[in-house]
Design an enzyme around this catalytic site. Structure first.
Site, PDB file in Angstrom:
ATOM      1  N   ARG A 103       0.884  -1.182   0.000  1.00  0.00           N
ATOM      2  CA  ARG A 103       0.000   0.000   0.000  1.00  0.00           C
ATOM      3  C   ARG A 103       0.913   1.220   0.000  1.00  0.00           C
ATOM      4  O   ARG A 103       1.682   1.435   0.929  1.00  0.00           O
ATOM      5  CB  ARG A 103      -0.900   0.011   1.236  1.00  0.00           C
ATOM      6  CG  ARG A 103      -1.565   1.368   1.427  1.00  0.00           C
ATOM      7  CD  ARG A 103      -2.670   1.351   2.454  1.00  0.00           C
ATOM      8  NE  ARG A 103      -3.828   0.648   1.966  1.00  0.00           N
ATOM      9  CZ  ARG A 103      -5.049   0.763   2.498  1.00  0.00           C
ATOM     10  NH1 ARG A 103      -5.257   1.556   3.521  1.00  0.00           N
ATOM     11  NH2 ARG A 103      -6.066   0.076   1.999  1.00  0.00           N
ATOM     12  N   HIS A 130      -7.333   0.494  -6.301  1.00  0.00           N
ATOM     13  CA  HIS A 130      -7.515  -0.342  -5.099  1.00  0.00           C
ATOM     14  C   HIS A 130      -8.233  -1.636  -5.533  1.00  0.00           C
ATOM     15  O   HIS A 130      -9.396  -1.860  -5.191  1.00  0.00           O
ATOM     16  CB  HIS A 130      -8.338   0.437  -4.069  1.00  0.00           C
ATOM     17  CG  HIS A 130      -8.301  -0.127  -2.682  1.00  0.00           C
ATOM     18  ND1 HIS A 130      -7.575  -1.252  -2.342  1.00  0.00           N
ATOM     19  CD2 HIS A 130      -8.919   0.277  -1.529  1.00  0.00           C
ATOM     20  CE1 HIS A 130      -7.741  -1.502  -1.056  1.00  0.00           C
ATOM     21  NE2 HIS A 130      -8.553  -0.596  -0.535  1.00  0.00           N
ATOM     22  N   GLN A 133     -10.135  -4.109  -3.055  1.00  0.00           N
ATOM     23  CA  GLN A 133     -11.407  -3.579  -2.558  1.00  0.00           C
ATOM     24  C   GLN A 133     -12.541  -3.862  -3.545  1.00  0.00           C
ATOM     25  O   GLN A 133     -13.597  -4.392  -3.169  1.00  0.00           O
ATOM     26  CB  GLN A 133     -11.275  -2.058  -2.345  1.00  0.00           C
ATOM     27  CG  GLN A 133     -12.551  -1.405  -1.862  1.00  0.00           C
ATOM     28  CD  GLN A 133     -12.890  -1.792  -0.436  1.00  0.00           C
ATOM     29  OE1 GLN A 133     -12.063  -1.671   0.458  1.00  0.00           O
ATOM     30  NE2 GLN A 133     -14.093  -2.273  -0.209  1.00  0.00           N
ATOM     31  N   ASP A 222     -17.299   7.041  -1.440  1.00  0.00           N
ATOM     32  CA  ASP A 222     -16.020   6.967  -0.726  1.00  0.00           C
ATOM     33  C   ASP A 222     -15.727   8.368  -0.195  1.00  0.00           C
ATOM     34  O   ASP A 222     -16.392   9.344  -0.584  1.00  0.00           O
ATOM     35  CB  ASP A 222     -14.912   6.490  -1.698  1.00  0.00           C
ATOM     36  CG  ASP A 222     -13.555   6.338  -1.024  1.00  0.00           C
ATOM     37  OD1 ASP A 222     -13.512   6.201   0.221  1.00  0.00           O
ATOM     38  OD2 ASP A 222     -12.529   6.358  -1.736  1.00  0.00           O
ATOM     39  N   CYS A 262     -16.466   1.726   0.873  1.00  0.00           N
ATOM     40  CA  CYS A 262     -15.290   0.893   1.162  1.00  0.00           C
ATOM     41  C   CYS A 262     -14.799   1.059   2.596  1.00  0.00           C
ATOM     42  O   CYS A 262     -14.073   0.211   3.090  1.00  0.00           O
ATOM     43  CB  CYS A 262     -14.171   1.204   0.179  1.00  0.00           C
ATOM     44  SG  CYS A 262     -13.699   2.943   0.179  1.00  0.00           S
ATOM     45  N   ARG A 290     -13.644  -8.621   2.474  1.00  0.00           N
ATOM     46  CA  ARG A 290     -12.238  -8.406   2.128  1.00  0.00           C
ATOM     47  C   ARG A 290     -11.433  -9.647   2.525  1.00  0.00           C
ATOM     48  O   ARG A 290     -10.546 -10.089   1.801  1.00  0.00           O
ATOM     49  CB  ARG A 290     -11.680  -7.181   2.876  1.00  0.00           C
ATOM     50  CG  ARG A 290     -12.264  -5.837   2.455  1.00  0.00           C
ATOM     51  CD  ARG A 290     -11.790  -5.394   1.101  1.00  0.00           C
ATOM     52  NE  ARG A 290     -10.349  -5.284   0.972  1.00  0.00           N
ATOM     53  CZ  ARG A 290      -9.597  -4.262   1.371  1.00  0.00           C
ATOM     54  NH1 ARG A 290     -10.160  -3.220   1.916  1.00  0.00           N
ATOM     55  NH2 ARG A 290      -8.286  -4.263   1.187  1.00  0.00           N
TER      56      ARG A 290
HETATM   57  N1  NVA Z   1      -9.970   6.772  -1.397  1.00  0.00           N
HETATM   58  C1  NVA Z   1      -9.577   6.335  -0.076  1.00  0.00           C
HETATM   59  C2  NVA Z   1      -9.810   4.875   0.087  1.00  0.00           C
HETATM   60  C3  NVA Z   1      -9.474   4.324   1.443  1.00  0.00           C
HETATM   61  C4  NVA Z   1      -9.693   2.834   1.539  1.00  0.00           C
HETATM   62  C5  NVA Z   1      -8.135   6.696   0.162  1.00  0.00           C
HETATM   63  O1  NVA Z   1      -7.317   6.485  -0.740  1.00  0.00           O
HETATM   64  O2  NVA Z   1      -7.813   7.196   1.241  1.00  0.00           O
HETATM   65  N1   CP Z   2     -11.163  -0.017   2.664  1.00  0.00           N
HETATM   66  C1   CP Z   2      -9.895  -0.098   3.073  1.00  0.00           C
HETATM   67  O1   CP Z   2      -8.973  -0.393   2.298  1.00  0.00           O
HETATM   68  O2   CP Z   2      -9.716   0.126   4.395  1.00  0.00           O
HETATM   69  P1   CP Z   2      -8.336   0.382   5.154  1.00  0.00           P
HETATM   70  O3   CP Z   2      -7.804   1.707   4.665  1.00  0.00           O
HETATM   71  O4   CP Z   2      -8.706   0.413   6.603  1.00  0.00           O
HETATM   72  O5   CP Z   2      -7.388  -0.721   4.823  1.00  0.00           O
END
Ligand code: NVA
Ligand code: CP
Length: 302
Positions: A103, A130, A133, A222, A262, A290
């Protein structure tokens, strides 16, 4: 040859069915207390440059439930944070581990890592995509609706990593995708062009959330401010204020529409409390899945 999961296009048509059937079985077996040890002796390295609750827990617990282990690695506490190159890190880690989940910010970093690694690399979220997800979300839609074929998914809000990944999904699978994003916050241009060209049932971008939500089977949103955009917080709150899933918007969707997010969610911003905590919301099941879907992905790739 090793297989990576960096985006939805990395999956072949048959892979989707394979993931759904494995995830379904793994979920059922877990509920019935039937153990699995398909990944016994295997280790997944998990590199996190951004925060996470669901991704970290579901991958870590998933590896444990399949008989393997997962290592939580942050760039702050490894030599990556002190400038060790992606090429050295990826080649060297490939000698210790059986797979890597990353990540981070840039999609290119994940692609570079995958290029130098001789083991599978899984994208655990970048600024652009992502995939884990959206694969889990498709599984949830199948569970709730029987099938996603021909369904209308309406995504309301920022044209971010989640929106981009929905576009890739609509290019590979028979879903109708409508998005509503404010001007200047559209999904990635290249992803949109490719997605529209290859879309099975169509991808439409609206400015008005009411247009996108009309007769939708799934309403999805989101956060307005993704990780790394914290300095834009105040400005974004003003720009996105009409891009909220609330009771009024829910009325536009089909009567039996489900509401998805998500998570993490900001109640009162992209979604109201009454809707996310209401009877049409499936967000907690969505988060649970997930685990099951990623276990299926791990079994296939590792
Ligand atoms: N769009 C959000 C998704 C988090 C799971 C982010 O990138 O922070
Ligand atoms: N939806 C998701 O990826 O959650 P986290 O940021 O908590 O991993």
């Amino acid at each position: 040859m090793k297989k990576d999961l960096l985006n939805i296009y990395d999956l072949e048509d048959a892979d989707f069915e394979k993931i759904w059937s494995k995830a379904k079985k793994l979920k059922k077996d877990l509920k019935n207390g039937k153990p699995h040890n398909s990944l016994q002796g295997k280790t997944l390295g998990m590199i996190f440059d951004k925060s996470s609750t669901r991704t970290r827990i579901s991958f870590e617990v998933g590896m444990y439930q399949l008989g393997g282990i997962a290592l939580f690695l942050t760039s702050r506490d490894t030599q990556i944070g002190r400038g060790e190159t992606i090429s050295d890190s990826a080649q060297m880690m490939s000698r210790y581990l059986n797979g890597i989940m990353i990540r981070t910010f840039s999609q290119k970093s994940v692609e570079d890592f995958a290029r130098y690694a001789s083991i599978p690399v899984i994208n655990g979220l970048t600024d652009i995509l992502h995939p884990c997800q959206i694969l889990s979300d498709l599984f949830t839609i199948k569970e709730k609706k029987g099938s996603y074929d021909g369904l209308k998914i309406a995504y309301i809000g920022d044209g971010n990593n989640i929106a981009n990944t929905w576009i890739e999904a609509a290019a590979k699978l028979p879903i109708q995708l409508s998005l509503a994003c404010p001007e200047g916050y559209d999904p990635d241009r290249k992803i949109m062009i490719k997605g529209k060209k290859e879309a099975k049932e169509g991808i439409t971008l609206y400015r008005d959330p009411l247009d996108a939500a009309k007769d939708a089977d799934v309403l999805y949103t989101d956060v307005w401010v993704s990780m790394g955009q914290e300095s834009e917080n105040e400005e974004r709150k003003k720009i996105f204020k009409n891009y909220q899933i609330n009771k009024r918007l829910l009325k536009e969707a089909k009567k039996n529409a489900i509401v998805m997010h998500c998570l993490p969610a900001h109640r009162g911003e992209e979604i109201t409390s009454d809707v996310i905590d209401g009877p049409q919301s499936v967000v907690i099941d969505q988060a649970e899945n997930r685990l099951h879907v990623q276990k299926a992905i791990l079994e296939i790739l590792l």
